[in-house]
Design a protein around this motif. Sequence first.
Motif, PDB file in Angstrom:
ATOM      1  N   SER A  41      11.935  -4.248 -14.575  1.00  0.00           N
ATOM      2  CA  SER A  41      11.888  -4.532 -13.188  1.00  0.00           C
ATOM      3  C   SER A  41      10.452  -5.123 -12.782  1.00  0.00           C
ATOM      4  O   SER A  41       9.492  -4.797 -13.303  1.00  0.00           O
ATOM      5  N   PRO A  42      10.609  -5.955 -11.924  1.00  0.00           N
ATOM      6  CA  PRO A  42       9.443  -6.792 -11.350  1.00  0.00           C
ATOM      7  C   PRO A  42       8.210  -5.669 -10.678  1.00  0.00           C
ATOM      8  O   PRO A  42       8.681  -4.773 -10.005  1.00  0.00           O
ATOM      9  N   LYS A  43       7.105  -6.007 -10.888  1.00  0.00           N
ATOM     10  CA  LYS A  43       6.153  -5.245 -10.475  1.00  0.00           C
ATOM     11  C   LYS A  43       5.161  -5.784  -9.518  1.00  0.00           C
ATOM     12  O   LYS A  43       4.441  -5.275  -8.666  1.00  0.00           O
ATOM     13  N   VAL A  44       5.296  -7.404  -9.381  1.00  0.00           N
ATOM     14  CA  VAL A  44       4.541  -8.028  -8.151  1.00  0.00           C
ATOM     15  C   VAL A  44       5.233  -8.431  -7.088  1.00  0.00           C
ATOM     16  O   VAL A  44       6.321  -8.813  -7.131  1.00  0.00           O
ATOM     17  N   THR A  45       4.737  -8.256  -5.834  1.00  0.00           N
ATOM     18  CA  THR A  45       5.307  -8.792  -4.676  1.00  0.00           C
ATOM     19  C   THR A  45       4.794 -10.158  -4.257  1.00  0.00           C
ATOM     20  O   THR A  45       3.693 -10.383  -4.688  1.00  0.00           O
ATOM     21  N   PRO A  46       5.736 -10.818  -3.159  1.00  0.00           N
ATOM     22  CA  PRO A  46       5.209 -12.107  -2.939  1.00  0.00           C
ATOM     23  C   PRO A  46       3.795 -12.008  -2.182  1.00  0.00           C
ATOM     24  O   PRO A  46       3.464 -11.194  -1.520  1.00  0.00           O
ATOM     25  N   ALA A  47       3.041 -13.230  -2.265  1.00  0.00           N
ATOM     26  CA  ALA A  47       1.616 -13.191  -1.490  1.00  0.00           C
ATOM     27  C   ALA A  47       1.902 -14.071  -0.305  1.00  0.00           C
ATOM     28  O   ALA A  47       2.826 -14.906  -0.214  1.00  0.00           O
ATOM     29  N   ASN A  48       0.873 -13.797   0.725  1.00  0.00           N
ATOM     30  CA  ASN A  48       1.072 -14.887   1.832  1.00  0.00           C
ATOM     31  C   ASN A  48       2.134 -14.702   2.835  1.00  0.00           C
ATOM     32  O   ASN A  48       2.805 -15.814   3.120  1.00  0.00           O
ATOM     33  N   VAL A  49       2.561 -13.591   2.957  1.00  0.00           N
ATOM     34  CA  VAL A  49       3.772 -13.500   3.786  1.00  0.00           C
ATOM     35  C   VAL A  49       3.319 -13.847   5.178  1.00  0.00           C
ATOM     36  O   VAL A  49       2.551 -13.195   5.862  1.00  0.00           O
ATOM     37  N   SER A  50       4.102 -14.822   5.726  1.00  0.00           N
ATOM     38  CA  SER A  50       3.802 -15.156   7.181  1.00  0.00           C
ATOM     39  C   SER A  50       5.183 -15.820   7.752  1.00  0.00           C
ATOM     40  O   SER A  50       6.057 -15.482   7.227  1.00  0.00           O
ATOM     41  N   GLY A  51       4.978 -16.740   8.785  1.00  0.00           N
ATOM     42  CA  GLY A  51       6.322 -17.371   9.453  1.00  0.00           C
ATOM     43  C   GLY A  51       5.820 -17.650  10.729  1.00  0.00           C
ATOM     44  O   GLY A  51       4.755 -17.891  11.155  1.00  0.00           O
ATOM     45  N   GLY A  52       7.122 -17.665  11.632  1.00  0.00           N
ATOM     46  CA  GLY A  52       6.786 -18.157  12.976  1.00  0.00           C
ATOM     47  C   GLY A  52       7.433 -19.454  13.163  1.00  0.00           C
ATOM     48  O   GLY A  52       7.562 -20.213  12.061  1.00  0.00           O
ATOM     49  N   GLY A  53       7.502 -20.125  14.381  1.00  0.00           N
ATOM     50  CA  GLY A  53       8.150 -21.042  14.748  1.00  0.00           C
ATOM     51  C   GLY A  53       9.459 -21.387  14.605  1.00  0.00           C
ATOM     52  O   GLY A  53      10.363 -20.398  14.765  1.00  0.00           O
ATOM     53  N   GLY A  54      10.013 -22.573  14.131  1.00  0.00           N
ATOM     54  CA  GLY A  54      11.472 -22.847  13.934  1.00  0.00           C
ATOM     55  C   GLY A  54      12.213 -22.997  15.402  1.00  0.00           C
ATOM     56  O   GLY A  54      11.412 -23.308  16.088  1.00  0.00           O
ATOM     57  N   SER A  55      13.363 -23.054  15.465  1.00  0.00           N
ATOM     58  CA  SER A  55      14.245 -23.405  16.565  1.00  0.00           C
ATOM     59  C   SER A  55      14.401 -21.987  17.422  1.00  0.00           C
ATOM     60  O   SER A  55      14.198 -21.056  16.944  1.00  0.00           O
ATOM     61  N   ARG A  56      15.146 -22.281  18.358  1.00  0.00           N
ATOM     62  CA  ARG A  56      15.410 -21.196  19.617  1.00  0.00           C
ATOM     63  C   ARG A  56      16.232 -20.182  18.740  1.00  0.00           C
ATOM     64  O   ARG A  56      16.959 -20.337  17.856  1.00  0.00           O
ATOM     65  N   SER A  57      16.041 -18.792  18.894  1.00  0.00           N
ATOM     66  CA  SER A  57      16.639 -17.681  18.455  1.00  0.00           C
ATOM     67  C   SER A  57      16.471 -17.639  16.967  1.00  0.00           C
ATOM     68  O   SER A  57      17.464 -16.942  16.281  1.00  0.00           O
ATOM     69  N   GLU A  58      15.654 -18.041  16.632  1.00  0.00           N
ATOM     70  CA  GLU A  58      15.266 -17.965  14.900  1.00  0.00           C
ATOM     71  C   GLU A  58      14.014 -17.124  14.716  1.00  0.00           C
ATOM     72  O   GLU A  58      13.055 -17.023  15.408  1.00  0.00           O
ATOM     73  N   LEU A  59      14.100 -16.277  13.569  1.00  0.00           N
ATOM     74  CA  LEU A  59      13.060 -15.859  12.965  1.00  0.00           C
ATOM     75  C   LEU A  59      12.758 -16.356  11.730  1.00  0.00           C
ATOM     76  O   LEU A  59      13.479 -16.415  10.635  1.00  0.00           O
ATOM     77  N   VAL A  60      11.600 -17.118  11.423  1.00  0.00           N
ATOM     78  CA  VAL A  60      11.270 -17.862  10.205  1.00  0.00           C
ATOM     79  C   VAL A  60      10.243 -17.156   9.469  1.00  0.00           C
ATOM     80  O   VAL A  60       9.323 -16.717  10.067  1.00  0.00           O
ATOM     81  N   ILE A  61      10.728 -16.557   8.192  1.00  0.00           N
ATOM     82  CA  ILE A  61       9.734 -15.836   7.050  1.00  0.00           C
ATOM     83  C   ILE A  61       9.443 -16.737   6.094  1.00  0.00           C
ATOM     84  O   ILE A  61      10.353 -17.375   5.301  1.00  0.00           O
ATOM     85  N   THR A  62       8.027 -16.976   5.611  1.00  0.00           N
ATOM     86  CA  THR A  62       7.620 -17.661   4.471  1.00  0.00           C
ATOM     87  C   THR A  62       6.814 -16.754   3.689  1.00  0.00           C
ATOM     88  O   THR A  62       6.525 -15.743   4.123  1.00  0.00           O
ATOM     89  N   TRP A  63       6.675 -17.042   2.170  1.00  0.00           N
ATOM     90  CA  TRP A  63       6.036 -16.541   1.274  1.00  0.00           C
ATOM     91  C   TRP A  63       5.714 -17.462   0.340  1.00  0.00           C
ATOM     92  O   TRP A  63       6.159 -18.441   0.200  1.00  0.00           O
ATOM     93  N   GLU A  64       4.569 -16.945  -0.537  1.00  0.00           N
ATOM     94  CA  GLU A  64       4.510 -17.650  -1.657  1.00  0.00           C
ATOM     95  C   GLU A  64       5.062 -17.072  -2.965  1.00  0.00           C
ATOM     96  O   GLU A  64       5.053 -15.797  -3.305  1.00  0.00           O
TER      97      GLU A  64
END
Length: 368
Positions: free
Chosen positions: A42-65
């Motif tokens: 099973s994986p031991k490392v989690t994604p780095a640089n989790v962030s987000g924001g922006g997008g169109s109306r009624s959206e939640l945008v999540i980004t990661w590395e």
Amino acid sequence: MTATVIDLSPWVEYEFRVLASNTIGTGEPSKPSKQARTKGTSPKVTPANVSGGGGSRSELVITWEPVPEELQNGPGFGYVLAFRPHGATGWMQAAVPSAEASRYVFKNESIQPFSPFHVKVGVYNNEGEGTFGPVTTIYSAEEEPGRAPTRVRAKSLSASEIEVSWKALPWNASKKRVLGYEVRYWRRSEREDTASVQKTVGNQTSTIIRGVKGSTTYYISVRAYNTAGTGPPSNTVNVTTKKPPPSQPPVKVMWNTSNSKIILNWEQVKALENESEVTGYKVLYKKNRHSHPNVMETNTTSVELALPTDEDYIIQIKPFGEGGEGSSSRQITIPRIPGPNAVASASKVSTLSALSTIALSFTARTSL
């Protein structure tokens, strides 16, 4: 004739070579073995640089590395996202079954503009799930500013500069943030959809547009903007730039020395009909080619400068008017005077010879 290699990464292909050694040294390595892949886990490392924001109306945008392949620990690698509105207790979850993915968009009409969400991102593969990363706060998409700036004013500063000012909108009006303003300007002979754009940042309420043409009418409008886009335009205002500065440089520049001073004279510059009137002159002078020039302004056609010792004097003259600075004269160089005695001698000689005058054409060099 066997060895066990430890501390290898899971689900990674390795190849091996064997070398023999004795007291004399180490021999040549064997040919590489066939590639062998370690077992997955099973994986031991989690994604780095989790962030987000922006997008169109009624959206939640999540980004990661994305997690590199050598850290995925097994086949079937993907991401698990958990998110909830700020203040809620239960988590919503979504799976992204792609190891290369770096973005997820949650859309729901009930999401209010620019609302904070708690977000965490985890990973999984065929061997099982890893842990979630730390909780991050990400804001949902904004709505464009709903109002237009007011009290827009435009003033020509010169033939090439326009100052634009306006009244700021409230910084957080109904969560429709204002991150800055967009100034659009176009010539009377152009269409608005070809307008040039200049942006400001923050609560700035004025800007200077540079590089415009002289004696030209411009139309100008201002809009507020944020990450969702721009709001409605202000009322359009117009302004006509001043006439261009004088195109003719000062000519017949002459100089002489007297009592430790340099006396400069030149012919008055006459502006053409389509140019702004000459209101004065700027004399740029410096003591050597690499120093920063000093500037003296005058509304006459002559000035006096202190005579330097042991250094050349490099001088240029520019006319100016309300349209800006005009063309510069050619550069002249006043030869160095080697010491106080030479200054006194030069003064004496100048007096006896009724101030010997040297024309610009004999001492002109390249421009400053």
